[in-house]
Motif scaffolding. Structure first.
Motif, PDB file in Angstrom:
ATOM      1  N   UNK A   1      -8.772   3.804  -1.814  1.00 18.75           N
ATOM      2  CA  UNK A   1      -8.066   4.995  -2.315  1.00 18.75           C
ATOM      3  C   UNK A   1      -6.869   5.384  -1.454  1.00 18.75           C
ATOM      4  N   UNK A   2      -7.025   5.248  -0.125  1.00 20.86           N
ATOM      5  CA  UNK A   2      -5.928   5.605   0.779  1.00 20.86           C
ATOM      6  C   UNK A   2      -4.737   4.675   0.576  1.00 20.86           C
ATOM      7  N   UNK A   3      -4.995   3.377   0.473  1.00 20.76           N
ATOM      8  CA  UNK A   3      -3.916   2.409   0.263  1.00 20.76           C
ATOM      9  C   UNK A   3      -3.169   2.686  -1.037  1.00 20.76           C
ATOM     10  N   UNK A   4      -3.923   2.877  -2.110  1.00 18.75           N
ATOM     11  CA  UNK A   4      -3.308   3.104  -3.416  1.00 18.75           C
ATOM     12  C   UNK A   4      -2.456   4.369  -3.397  1.00 18.75           C
TER      13      UNK A   4
ATOM     14  N   UNK B   1      -1.123   6.058  -0.772  1.00  9.64           N
ATOM     15  CA  UNK B   1       0.018   6.031   0.138  1.00  9.64           C
ATOM     16  C   UNK B   1       1.106   5.072  -0.339  1.00  9.64           C
ATOM     17  N   UNK B   2       0.705   3.915  -0.870  1.00 17.20           N
ATOM     18  CA  UNK B   2       1.702   2.961  -1.369  1.00 17.20           C
ATOM     19  C   UNK B   2       2.436   3.545  -2.572  1.00 17.20           C
ATOM     20  N   UNK B   3       1.693   4.186  -3.480  1.00 21.04           N
ATOM     21  CA  UNK B   3       2.329   4.800  -4.651  1.00 21.04           C
ATOM     22  C   UNK B   3       3.281   5.909  -4.235  1.00 21.04           C
ATOM     23  N   UNK B   4       2.875   6.701  -3.239  1.00 20.15           N
ATOM     24  CA  UNK B   4       3.687   7.848  -2.826  1.00 20.15           C
ATOM     25  C   UNK B   4       4.918   7.425  -2.033  1.00 20.15           C
ATOM     26  N   UNK B   5       4.767   6.424  -1.165  1.00 25.25           N
ATOM     27  CA  UNK B   5       5.857   6.087  -0.251  1.00 25.25           C
ATOM     28  C   UNK B   5       6.830   5.050  -0.810  1.00 25.25           C
ATOM     29  N   UNK B   6       6.319   4.024  -1.482  1.00 27.08           N
ATOM     30  CA  UNK B   6       7.213   2.955  -1.946  1.00 27.08           C
ATOM     31  C   UNK B   6       7.180   2.774  -3.460  1.00 27.08           C
ATOM     32  N   UNK B   7       6.278   3.471  -4.155  1.00 25.59           N
ATOM     33  CA  UNK B   7       6.275   3.428  -5.611  1.00 25.59           C
ATOM     34  C   UNK B   7       5.805   2.127  -6.220  1.00 25.59           C
ATOM     35  N   UNK B   8       5.065   1.327  -5.467  1.00 28.40           N
ATOM     36  CA  UNK B   8       4.592   0.051  -5.994  1.00 28.40           C
ATOM     37  C   UNK B   8       3.153   0.157  -6.494  1.00 28.40           C
ATOM     38  N   UNK B   9       2.827  -0.720  -7.443  1.00 28.77           N
ATOM     39  CA  UNK B   9       1.429  -0.880  -7.828  1.00 28.77           C
ATOM     40  C   UNK B   9       0.723  -1.679  -6.733  1.00 28.77           C
ATOM     41  N   UNK B  10      -0.595  -1.622  -6.719  1.00 28.20           N
ATOM     42  CA  UNK B  10      -1.366  -2.273  -5.657  1.00 28.20           C
ATOM     43  C   UNK B  10      -2.412  -3.194  -6.266  1.00 28.20           C
ATOM     44  N   UNK B  11      -2.468  -4.419  -5.758  1.00 30.67           N
ATOM     45  CA  UNK B  11      -3.509  -5.377  -6.134  1.00 30.67           C
ATOM     46  C   UNK B  11      -4.365  -5.645  -4.905  1.00 30.67           C
ATOM     47  N   UNK B  12      -5.622  -5.218  -4.957  1.00 31.20           N
ATOM     48  CA  UNK B  12      -6.570  -5.445  -3.872  1.00 31.20           C
ATOM     49  C   UNK B  12      -7.481  -6.594  -4.289  1.00 31.20           C
TER      50      UNK B  12
END
Length: 207
Positions: free
Chosen positions: A33-36, A38-49
């Motif tokens: 949850x933290x990765x998703x 922070x990545x969405x908020x700071x760089x606007x990218x989707x995340x694949x874990x």
């Protein structure tokens, strides 16, 4: 215009370099949850874990949040607003407020010029589990907030049917994964899912 499926939207963003792939193992309760977020908020990218601890499946999040409509193949923001405005105007003569119009609009598939379609996948791309083979904790469920008592799947597709009903009911409601065999479904009052579950409880029927 045909709206992209989740898979198509992911592939478009991946081709544009707007997907962050994380191959290191992360925990479902805290790190994911933290990765998703922070990545969405700071760089606007989707995340694949690709490796979520204790889960068999990968986790994709942030596909639509903060993304440009053009990146998703929906045209410009102005075109999208104009298209939705024209659809909502179809209900101008009906006695309903704006939120009700959007609710009705979402249920009328032909307005979007997209009819239901059957999609076939190679057998290697999916796995069917049932009965005692089913382990709910293997699903990519995570805690989205410290206040949540259990990990949850936000937008699952739930297919449900009573023995006496001929047709299935397909809905999307959040579910919490309590343990390997138990999940909690948030069924809003007066919803089709709530009605079916209430009838099942009243008649002691299996769902």
């Amino acid at each position: 215009m045909s709206f992209p499926s989740f898979r198509e939207a992911f592939q478009r963003l991946e081709a544009l370099g707007k997907v962050l792939r994380v191959d290191e193992e992360v925990s479902a309760d805290f790190e994911a949850p933290l990765l998703v977020r922070e990545v969405s908020r700071r760089v606007g990218k989707a995340v694949l874990l690709t490796r979520v601890r204790g889960k068999e499946a990968s986790l994709v999040s942030g596909i639509y949040f903060g993304k440009s409509p053009r990146d998703l193949g929906l045209g410009s923001l102005e075109e999208l607003c104009q298209r939705y405005s024209s659809w909502v105007s179809l209900f101008d003569r009906l006695p309903m407020d704006a939120s009700d119009r959007l609710t009705v609009l979402a249920s009328v598939s032909w307005i979007a010029e997209r009819f239901p379609r059957v999609v076939q996948f190679p057998s290697s791309e999916y796995e069917v589990k049932q009965g005692y083979d089913l382990d709910l904790t293997s699903f990519p469920a995570i805690r989205h907030s410290p206040r949540e008592e259990a990990p949850s799947v936000v937008n699952p597709v739930i297919v449900i049917r009573l023995p006496q009903l001929k047709n299935f009911i397909a809905v999307s409601h959040p579910v919490e994964v309590v343990d390997e065999k138990t999940m909690l479904i948030a069924a809003p009052a007066r919803s089709p899912l709530h009605d079916v579950l209430s009838e099942a409880a009243a008649t002691r029927s299996r769902v």
